[in-house]
Write a protein that holds these residues in place. Sequence first.
Motif, PDB file in Angstrom:
ATOM      1  N   GLU A   1       0.829  -1.193   0.000  1.00 54.43           N
ATOM      2  CA  GLU A   1       0.000   0.000   0.000  1.00 54.43           C
ATOM      3  C   GLU A   1       0.872   1.255   0.000  1.00 54.43           C
ATOM      4  OE1 GLU A   1      -3.891  -1.748   2.416  1.00 54.43           O
ATOM      5  OE2 GLU A   1      -2.673  -0.166   3.292  1.00 54.43           O
ATOM      6  N   ARG A   2       0.290   2.325  -0.496  1.00 56.53           N
ATOM      7  CA  ARG A   2       0.994   3.607  -0.466  1.00 56.53           C
ATOM      8  C   ARG A   2       1.122   4.063   0.986  1.00 56.53           C
ATOM      9  NH1 ARG A   2      -0.550   7.902  -5.050  1.00 56.53           N
ATOM     10  NH2 ARG A   2      -0.320   5.919  -6.167  1.00 56.53           N
ATOM     11  N   GLU A   3       2.284   4.615   1.328  1.00 52.31           N
ATOM     12  CA  GLU A   3       2.524   5.044   2.703  1.00 52.31           C
ATOM     13  C   GLU A   3       3.136   6.433   2.745  1.00 52.31           C
ATOM     14  OE1 GLU A   3       5.279   2.303   4.493  1.00 52.31           O
ATOM     15  OE2 GLU A   3       6.917   2.855   3.152  1.00 52.31           O
ATOM     16  N   GLY A   4       2.892   7.127   3.828  1.00 49.72           N
ATOM     17  CA  GLY A   4       3.459   8.449   4.009  1.00 49.72           C
ATOM     18  C   GLY A   4       4.895   8.367   4.481  1.00 49.72           C
ATOM     19  N   VAL A   5       5.767   9.136   3.864  1.00 47.26           N
ATOM     20  CA  VAL A   5       7.190   9.161   4.211  1.00 47.26           C
ATOM     21  C   VAL A   5       7.512  10.375   5.064  1.00 47.26           C
ATOM     22  CG1 VAL A   5       9.530   9.310   3.280  1.00 47.26           C
ATOM     23  CG2 VAL A   5       7.805   7.897   2.127  1.00 47.26           C
ATOM     24  N   SER A   6       7.060  11.535   4.627  1.00 47.26           N
ATOM     25  CA  SER A   6       7.308  12.757   5.375  1.00 47.26           C
ATOM     26  C   SER A   6       6.357  13.839   4.907  1.00 47.26           C
ATOM     27  CB  SER A   6       8.764  13.220   5.201  1.00 47.26           C
ATOM     28  OG  SER A   6       8.992  13.615   3.866  1.00 47.26           O
ATOM     29  N   CYS A   7       6.224  14.876   5.715  1.00 52.74           N
ATOM     30  CA  CYS A   7       5.452  16.039   5.285  1.00 52.74           C
ATOM     31  C   CYS A   7       6.010  17.279   5.964  1.00 52.74           C
ATOM     32  CB  CYS A   7       3.961  15.880   5.568  1.00 52.74           C
ATOM     33  SG  CYS A   7       3.515  15.986   7.306  1.00 52.74           S
ATOM     34  N   ILE A   8       5.729  18.413   5.347  1.00 52.38           N
ATOM     35  CA  ILE A   8       6.146  19.704   5.891  1.00 52.38           C
ATOM     36  C   ILE A   8       4.947  20.608   5.823  1.00 52.38           C
ATOM     37  CG2 ILE A   8       7.037  20.541   3.666  1.00 52.38           C
ATOM     38  CD1 ILE A   8       9.313  21.877   5.305  1.00 52.38           C
ATOM     39  N   GLY A   9       4.610  21.240   6.954  1.00 47.68           N
ATOM     40  CA  GLY A   9       3.309  21.860   6.980  1.00 47.68           C
ATOM     41  C   GLY A   9       3.242  23.318   7.339  1.00 47.68           C
ATOM     42  N   ASP A  10       3.427  23.644   8.560  1.00 50.82           N
ATOM     43  CA  ASP A  10       3.037  24.971   9.022  1.00 50.82           C
ATOM     44  C   ASP A  10       4.037  26.033   8.600  1.00 50.82           C
ATOM     45  OD1 ASP A  10       3.993  23.988  12.385  1.00 50.82           O
ATOM     46  OD2 ASP A  10       5.228  24.701  10.716  1.00 50.82           O
ATOM     47  N   SER A  11       3.758  27.272   8.987  1.00 50.43           N
ATOM     48  CA  SER A  11       4.591  28.401   8.570  1.00 50.43           C
ATOM     49  C   SER A  11       6.019  28.281   9.073  1.00 50.43           C
ATOM     50  CB  SER A  11       3.978  29.710   9.062  1.00 50.43           C
ATOM     51  OG  SER A  11       3.853  29.685  10.471  1.00 50.43           O
ATOM     52  N   GLU A  12       6.201  27.511  10.141  1.00 51.89           N
ATOM     53  CA  GLU A  12       7.563  27.325  10.660  1.00 51.89           C
ATOM     54  C   GLU A  12       8.281  26.160   9.998  1.00 51.89           C
ATOM     55  OE1 GLU A  12       5.730  29.076  14.664  1.00 51.89           O
ATOM     56  OE2 GLU A  12       5.917  26.940  14.352  1.00 51.89           O
ATOM     57  N   GLY A  13       7.611  25.487   9.094  1.00 58.96           N
ATOM     58  CA  GLY A  13       8.266  24.393   8.386  1.00 58.96           C
ATOM     59  C   GLY A  13       8.461  23.153   9.215  1.00 58.96           C
ATOM     60  N   THR A  14       7.538  22.888  10.127  1.00 52.90           N
ATOM     61  CA  THR A  14       7.629  21.692  10.948  1.00 52.90           C
ATOM     62  C   THR A  14       7.519  20.456  10.059  1.00 52.90           C
ATOM     63  OG1 THR A  14       6.586  22.874  12.770  1.00 52.90           O
ATOM     64  CG2 THR A  14       6.654  20.474  12.908  1.00 52.90           C
ATOM     65  N   THR A  15       8.397  19.495  10.281  1.00 50.84           N
ATOM     66  CA  THR A  15       8.409  18.285   9.464  1.00 50.84           C
ATOM     67  C   THR A  15       8.074  17.060  10.309  1.00 50.84           C
ATOM     68  OG1 THR A  15      10.804  18.169   9.807  1.00 50.84           O
ATOM     69  CG2 THR A  15      10.047  19.119   7.729  1.00 50.84           C
ATOM     70  N   TYR A  16       7.486  16.083   9.645  1.00 53.28           N
ATOM     71  CA  TYR A  16       7.151  14.812  10.274  1.00 53.28           C
ATOM     72  C   TYR A  16       7.672  13.701   9.367  1.00 53.28           C
ATOM     73  CZ  TYR A  16       4.070  17.851  12.881  1.00 53.28           C
ATOM     74  OH  TYR A  16       3.585  18.873  13.662  1.00 53.28           O
ATOM     75  N   TYR A  17       8.109  12.614   9.988  1.00 52.33           N
ATOM     76  CA  TYR A  17       8.698  11.510   9.232  1.00 52.33           C
ATOM     77  C   TYR A  17       8.135  10.177   9.687  1.00 52.33           C
ATOM     78  CZ  TYR A  17      12.241  14.977   7.985  1.00 52.33           C
ATOM     79  OH  TYR A  17      12.875  16.108   7.511  1.00 52.33           O
ATOM     80  N   ASP A  18       8.114   9.250   8.762  1.00 54.48           N
ATOM     81  CA  ASP A  18       7.833   7.873   9.144  1.00 54.48           C
ATOM     82  C   ASP A  18       9.047   7.346   9.909  1.00 54.48           C
ATOM     83  OD1 ASP A  18       8.020   4.722   8.168  1.00 54.48           O
ATOM     84  OD2 ASP A  18       6.002   5.414   8.611  1.00 54.48           O
ATOM     85  N   ASP A  19       8.795   6.477  10.872  1.00 59.81           N
ATOM     86  CA  ASP A  19       9.888   5.951  11.692  1.00 59.81           C
ATOM     87  C   ASP A  19      10.961   5.252  10.852  1.00 59.81           C
ATOM     88  OD1 ASP A  19       7.882   4.979  14.615  1.00 59.81           O
ATOM     89  OD2 ASP A  19       8.704   6.901  13.974  1.00 59.81           O
ATOM     90  N   SER A  20      10.573   4.669   9.735  1.00 57.13           N
ATOM     91  CA  SER A  20      11.518   3.911   8.918  1.00 57.13           C
ATOM     92  C   SER A  20      12.569   4.788   8.239  1.00 57.13           C
ATOM     93  CB  SER A  20      10.765   3.105   7.861  1.00 57.13           C
ATOM     94  OG  SER A  20      10.128   3.969   6.938  1.00 57.13           O
ATOM     95  N   VAL A  21      12.320   6.102   8.165  1.00 50.42           N
ATOM     96  CA  VAL A  21      13.254   6.988   7.466  1.00 50.42           C
ATOM     97  C   VAL A  21      13.869   8.038   8.363  1.00 50.42           C
ATOM     98  CG1 VAL A  21      11.950   6.627   5.330  1.00 50.42           C
ATOM     99  CG2 VAL A  21      11.542   8.701   6.704  1.00 50.42           C
ATOM    100  N   LYS A  22      13.442   8.087   9.613  1.00 51.13           N
ATOM    101  CA  LYS A  22      13.994   9.090  10.531  1.00 51.13           C
ATOM    102  C   LYS A  22      15.504   8.934  10.644  1.00 51.13           C
ATOM    103  CE  LYS A  22      10.047  10.049  13.556  1.00 51.13           C
ATOM    104  NZ  LYS A  22       9.451   9.842  14.899  1.00 51.13           N
ATOM    105  N   GLY A  23      16.192  10.069  10.592  1.00 49.11           N
ATOM    106  CA  GLY A  23      17.640  10.062  10.671  1.00 49.11           C
ATOM    107  C   GLY A  23      18.331   9.833   9.339  1.00 49.11           C
ATOM    108  N   ARG A  24      17.568   9.409   8.313  1.00 47.64           N
ATOM    109  CA  ARG A  24      18.153   9.181   6.984  1.00 47.64           C
ATOM    110  C   ARG A  24      17.599  10.152   5.938  1.00 47.64           C
ATOM    111  NH1 ARG A  24      17.162   4.573   4.365  1.00 47.64           N
ATOM    112  NH2 ARG A  24      15.114   4.234   5.315  1.00 47.64           N
ATOM    113  N   PHE A  25      16.339  10.508   6.052  1.00 51.21           N
ATOM    114  CA  PHE A  25      15.693  11.400   5.085  1.00 51.21           C
ATOM    115  C   PHE A  25      15.478  12.768   5.725  1.00 51.21           C
ATOM    116  CE2 PHE A  25      13.260   8.034   2.363  1.00 51.21           C
ATOM    117  CZ  PHE A  25      14.424   7.319   2.223  1.00 51.21           C
ATOM    118  N   THR A  26      15.618  13.813   4.914  1.00 50.32           N
ATOM    119  CA  THR A  26      15.356  15.170   5.374  1.00 50.32           C
ATOM    120  C   THR A  26      14.511  15.894   4.339  1.00 50.32           C
ATOM    121  OG1 THR A  26      17.485  15.241   6.531  1.00 50.32           O
ATOM    122  CG2 THR A  26      16.369  17.336   6.134  1.00 50.32           C
TER     123      THR A  26
END
Length: 131
Positions: free
Chosen positions: A45-70
Amino acid sequence: VQLVESGGGLVQAGGSLRLSCAASGTPGDLSVYAIGWYRQAPGKEREGVSCIGDSEGTTYYDDSVKGRFTMSRDMAKKMVFLQMNNLEPEDTAVYYCAAVRPTSCSSYGWYVDRISGVDYWGQGVQVTVSS
């Protein structure tokens, strides 16, 4: 909203790639959305990897890519980037850029429902990591 990805390709395990996403649309449309990166591997299935949202550029990551993807963005150029380091064969997938409703790119929404908040998808770009 239109989204166009670039930067995919074939890389060996441990290597790096940088994906880019160019967004276009009316300023009003673009201002209401967060931007996310998603991926879909064959048979999965399609899965979320990361997103960037608010005016401050807060980012969220899937646990599988944390520390490797930016994930980062250049708001003036309407561009979003995904720097992928230390790639693993398990990262092989088609990667999609998406316009996401902000509720799905938040400290609550990202961990509850990453997919149903997507209103627009890019065409996708292949990333293949060889072992």
